[in-house]
Design a protein around this motif. Structure first.
Motif, PDB file in Angstrom:
ATOM      1  N   VAL A  51       0.819  -1.304  -0.142  1.00  0.00           N
ATOM      2  CA  VAL A  51      -0.023  -0.064   0.180  1.00  0.00           C
ATOM      3  C   VAL A  51       0.950   1.095  -0.058  1.00  0.00           C
ATOM      4  CG1 VAL A  51      -1.849  -1.417   1.218  1.00  0.00           C
ATOM      5  CG2 VAL A  51      -0.289  -0.045   2.342  1.00  0.00           C
ATOM      6  N   ASP A  52       0.200   2.579  -0.263  1.00  0.00           N
ATOM      7  CA  ASP A  52       0.962   3.711  -0.382  1.00  0.00           C
ATOM      8  C   ASP A  52       1.409   4.212   0.918  1.00  0.00           C
ATOM      9  OD1 ASP A  52       0.808   3.682  -3.170  1.00  0.00           O
ATOM     10  OD2 ASP A  52      -0.881   4.758  -3.251  1.00  0.00           O
ATOM     11  N   THR A  53       0.258   4.091   1.821  1.00  0.00           N
ATOM     12  CA  THR A  53       0.696   4.523   3.200  1.00  0.00           C
ATOM     13  C   THR A  53       0.865   3.476   4.482  1.00  0.00           C
ATOM     14  OG1 THR A  53      -0.316   6.597   2.639  1.00  0.00           O
ATOM     15  CG2 THR A  53      -0.041   6.319   5.136  1.00  0.00           C
ATOM     16  N   LEU A  54       1.741   3.482   5.139  1.00  0.00           N
ATOM     17  CA  LEU A  54       1.682   2.381   6.195  1.00  0.00           C
ATOM     18  C   LEU A  54       0.465   2.695   7.182  1.00  0.00           C
ATOM     19  CD1 LEU A  54       3.715   0.163   7.107  1.00  0.00           C
ATOM     20  CD2 LEU A  54       4.571   1.688   8.770  1.00  0.00           C
ATOM     21  N   PRO A  55      -0.101   1.680   7.436  1.00  0.00           N
ATOM     22  CA  PRO A  55      -1.354   1.530   8.408  1.00  0.00           C
ATOM     23  C   PRO A  55      -0.723   2.003   9.764  1.00  0.00           C
ATOM     24  CG  PRO A  55      -1.562  -0.318   7.235  1.00  0.00           C
ATOM     25  CD  PRO A  55       0.016   0.247   6.846  1.00  0.00           C
ATOM     26  N   GLU A  56      -1.336   2.874  10.328  1.00  0.00           N
ATOM     27  CA  GLU A  56      -0.945   3.480  11.787  1.00  0.00           C
ATOM     28  C   GLU A  56      -0.828   2.295  12.744  1.00  0.00           C
ATOM     29  OE1 GLU A  56      -3.627   6.163  13.835  1.00  0.00           O
ATOM     30  OE2 GLU A  56      -5.041   4.743  14.238  1.00  0.00           O
ATOM     31  N   GLU A  57      -1.137   1.111  12.749  1.00  0.00           N
ATOM     32  CA  GLU A  57      -1.136   0.240  13.758  1.00  0.00           C
ATOM     33  C   GLU A  57       0.359  -0.104  13.765  1.00  0.00           C
ATOM     34  OE1 GLU A  57      -3.323  -2.292  10.389  1.00  0.00           O
ATOM     35  OE2 GLU A  57      -3.463  -0.456  11.462  1.00  0.00           O
ATOM     36  N   TYR A  58       1.225   0.182  12.531  1.00  0.00           N
ATOM     37  CA  TYR A  58       2.634  -0.156  12.866  1.00  0.00           C
ATOM     38  C   TYR A  58       3.188   0.504  13.987  1.00  0.00           C
ATOM     39  CZ  TYR A  58       2.450  -3.585   8.885  1.00  0.00           C
ATOM     40  OH  TYR A  58       2.271  -4.362   8.134  1.00  0.00           O
ATOM     41  N   GLY A  59       2.754   1.678  14.074  1.00  0.00           N
ATOM     42  CA  GLY A  59       3.536   2.774  15.060  1.00  0.00           C
ATOM     43  C   GLY A  59       2.765   2.372  16.387  1.00  0.00           C
ATOM     44  N   ARG A  60       1.761   1.787  16.685  1.00  0.00           N
ATOM     45  CA  ARG A  60       1.156   1.854  17.999  1.00  0.00           C
ATOM     46  C   ARG A  60       1.156   0.541  18.720  1.00  0.00           C
ATOM     47  NH1 ARG A  60      -1.936   6.738  17.818  1.00  0.00           N
ATOM     48  NH2 ARG A  60      -2.538   6.200  19.861  1.00  0.00           N
ATOM     49  N   MET A  61       2.195  -0.471  18.383  1.00  0.00           N
ATOM     50  CA  MET A  61       2.269  -1.744  18.813  1.00  0.00           C
ATOM     51  C   MET A  61       2.623  -1.453  20.287  1.00  0.00           C
ATOM     52  SD  MET A  61       3.574  -4.112  15.693  1.00  0.00           S
ATOM     53  CE  MET A  61       2.974  -4.040  14.202  1.00  0.00           C
ATOM     54  N   PRO A  62       2.119  -2.535  21.202  1.00  0.00           N
ATOM     55  CA  PRO A  62       2.639  -2.742  22.551  1.00  0.00           C
ATOM     56  C   PRO A  62       4.015  -3.428  22.495  1.00  0.00           C
ATOM     57  CG  PRO A  62       0.674  -3.902  22.443  1.00  0.00           C
ATOM     58  CD  PRO A  62       0.945  -3.182  21.047  1.00  0.00           C
ATOM     59  N   ASP A  63       4.599  -3.490  23.565  1.00  0.00           N
ATOM     60  CA  ASP A  63       5.776  -4.450  23.601  1.00  0.00           C
ATOM     61  C   ASP A  63       5.074  -6.113  23.553  1.00  0.00           C
ATOM     62  OD1 ASP A  63       7.523  -6.295  25.487  1.00  0.00           O
ATOM     63  OD2 ASP A  63       8.866  -4.855  24.369  1.00  0.00           O
ATOM     64  N   PRO A  64       5.416  -6.699  22.923  1.00  0.00           N
ATOM     65  CA  PRO A  64       4.790  -8.043  22.827  1.00  0.00           C
ATOM     66  C   PRO A  64       5.087  -8.792  24.034  1.00  0.00           C
ATOM     67  CG  PRO A  64       6.883  -8.185  21.314  1.00  0.00           C
ATOM     68  CD  PRO A  64       6.359  -6.760  21.863  1.00  0.00           C
ATOM     69  N   LEU A  65       6.200  -9.003  24.586  1.00  0.00           N
ATOM     70  CA  LEU A  65       6.444  -9.748  25.797  1.00  0.00           C
ATOM     71  C   LEU A  65       5.780  -9.228  26.900  1.00  0.00           C
ATOM     72  CD1 LEU A  65      10.352 -10.485  25.231  1.00  0.00           C
ATOM     73  CD2 LEU A  65       8.612 -11.682  24.330  1.00  0.00           C
ATOM     74  N   VAL A  66       5.561  -7.941  27.168  1.00  0.00           N
ATOM     75  CA  VAL A  66       4.898  -7.485  28.345  1.00  0.00           C
ATOM     76  C   VAL A  66       3.242  -7.727  28.049  1.00  0.00           C
ATOM     77  CG1 VAL A  66       4.138  -5.250  29.396  1.00  0.00           C
ATOM     78  CG2 VAL A  66       6.519  -5.533  28.680  1.00  0.00           C
ATOM     79  N   ALA A  67       2.798  -7.713  26.864  1.00  0.00           N
ATOM     80  CA  ALA A  67       1.579  -7.897  26.552  1.00  0.00           C
ATOM     81  C   ALA A  67       0.996  -9.440  26.708  1.00  0.00           C
ATOM     82  CB  ALA A  67       1.035  -7.419  25.024  1.00  0.00           C
ATOM     83  N   LEU A  68       2.070 -10.224  26.336  1.00  0.00           N
ATOM     84  CA  LEU A  68       1.964 -11.710  26.557  1.00  0.00           C
ATOM     85  C   LEU A  68       1.726 -12.054  28.073  1.00  0.00           C
ATOM     86  CD1 LEU A  68       3.522 -12.991  23.435  1.00  0.00           C
ATOM     87  CD2 LEU A  68       1.228 -12.779  23.850  1.00  0.00           C
ATOM     88  N   ALA A  69       2.803 -11.468  28.715  1.00  0.00           N
ATOM     89  CA  ALA A  69       2.727 -11.666  30.243  1.00  0.00           C
ATOM     90  C   ALA A  69       1.359 -11.377  30.689  1.00  0.00           C
ATOM     91  CB  ALA A  69       3.954 -10.860  30.929  1.00  0.00           C
ATOM     92  N   ALA A  70       0.786 -10.267  30.625  1.00  0.00           N
ATOM     93  CA  ALA A  70      -0.425 -10.130  30.833  1.00  0.00           C
ATOM     94  C   ALA A  70      -1.481 -11.337  30.492  1.00  0.00           C
ATOM     95  CB  ALA A  70      -1.138  -8.697  30.557  1.00  0.00           C
TER      96      ALA A  70
END
Length: 274
Positions: A51-70
């Protein structure tokens, strides 16, 4: 066939602990979350999706290890994994401890999906030499494996160098490392050396690639490793095709959204395919 899910999670979507709990309740086998530490505003690397513009979710991700610990704290069966983590952009000593700590929260339920990355500017901010990112990823994974398994761990390589040290906690079981990327001799050599599976994104060309992966594993004195198609938009025909190849797990793509937007998608997948 086991079915898992993956979603581009952000600070605006349903969170990992909630999604994992709901996925487990519906019978899904796994949840994988991706990683981007940041997205430089000024960059030249085109989006990997075409796509021409990168979707905003690429810049809004949480840290995966912290998220998966929860997620680990509120579930008891579902497998939790990164899809994918970017080891070249992480300190291997710190990451090894974080991964081991997470696995202790979910004994035997963690999978470390790793990749080489696609964003040149993001990698540069971490000091990653772009043409050496695959070699750096390899060393970081090997160094983490040493820290997870050795009573006194040490490692000496081009990118990682530490003398004998103590590092606990140790994982309760071997942590499977699933390597993501497009089929090719370099990827398959890495999988055969230090990986425990291949996670092809999208799944195109898997049948044609299987002989080369099998040959790479045999050359390394190993049995064939599992193949886990990743980010699949499911149809009954597609899942039947994967099953005919001997594939035992497929990770389905869930569009990013709020709880109210995502749960109907999970319900639809569960009704149709579980």
């Amino acid at each position: 066939m086991r079915l898992g899910i993956t979603m581009f999670m952000t600070d605006r979507t349903v969170q990992a602990h909630d999604l994992a709990r709901e996925a487990e309740a519906r019978g899904f086998a796994s949840l994988y979350v991706p990683e981007h530490t940041h997205i430089p505003v000024s960059r030249e690397t085109p989006p990997p999706t075409g796509v021409d513009t990168l979707p905003e979710e690429y810049g809004r991700m949480p840290d995966p290890l912290v998220a998966l610990a929860a997620a680990a704290a509120v579930t008891g069966r579902i497998v939790l994994g990164t899809g994918v983590c970017l080891p070249a952009q992480r300190d291997p000593i710190v990451t090894a401890k974080a991964v081991a700590t997470l696995e202790r929260l979910a004994p035997g339920r963690f999978r470390l999906g790793v990749g080489y990355g696609w964003n040149v500017e993001e990698a540069a901010d971490h000091g990653v030499p772009w043409k050496r990112r695959r070699a750096m990823t390899r060393e970081h994974v090997l160094a983490m494996r040493e820290l997870w398994t050795a009573e006194q761990a040490s490692f000496k390589g081009e990118f990682v160098d530490f003398a004998a040290c103590w590092s606990w906690p140790k994982p309760t079981a071997r942590i499977p490392v699933l390597v993501g990327g497009a089929a090719g001799p370099t990827l398959f050599a890495h999988i055969a050396e230090y990986g425990d599976g291949w996670i092809p994104i999208g799944g195109a060309g898997i049948r044609e690639a299987l002989p080369a992966l099998r040959a790479a594993c045999a050359a390394a004195g190993r049995a064939m490793v599992p193949v886990v198609p990743f980010g699949t938009l499911p149809t009954a025909r597609k899942l039947d095709y994967y099953a005919s190849l001997g594939i035992e797990e497929v990770v389905l793509r869930v569009p990013p959204g709020t709880r109210d937007e995502v749960l109907p998608v999970l319900d639809g997948y569960a009704r149709a395919f579980l």
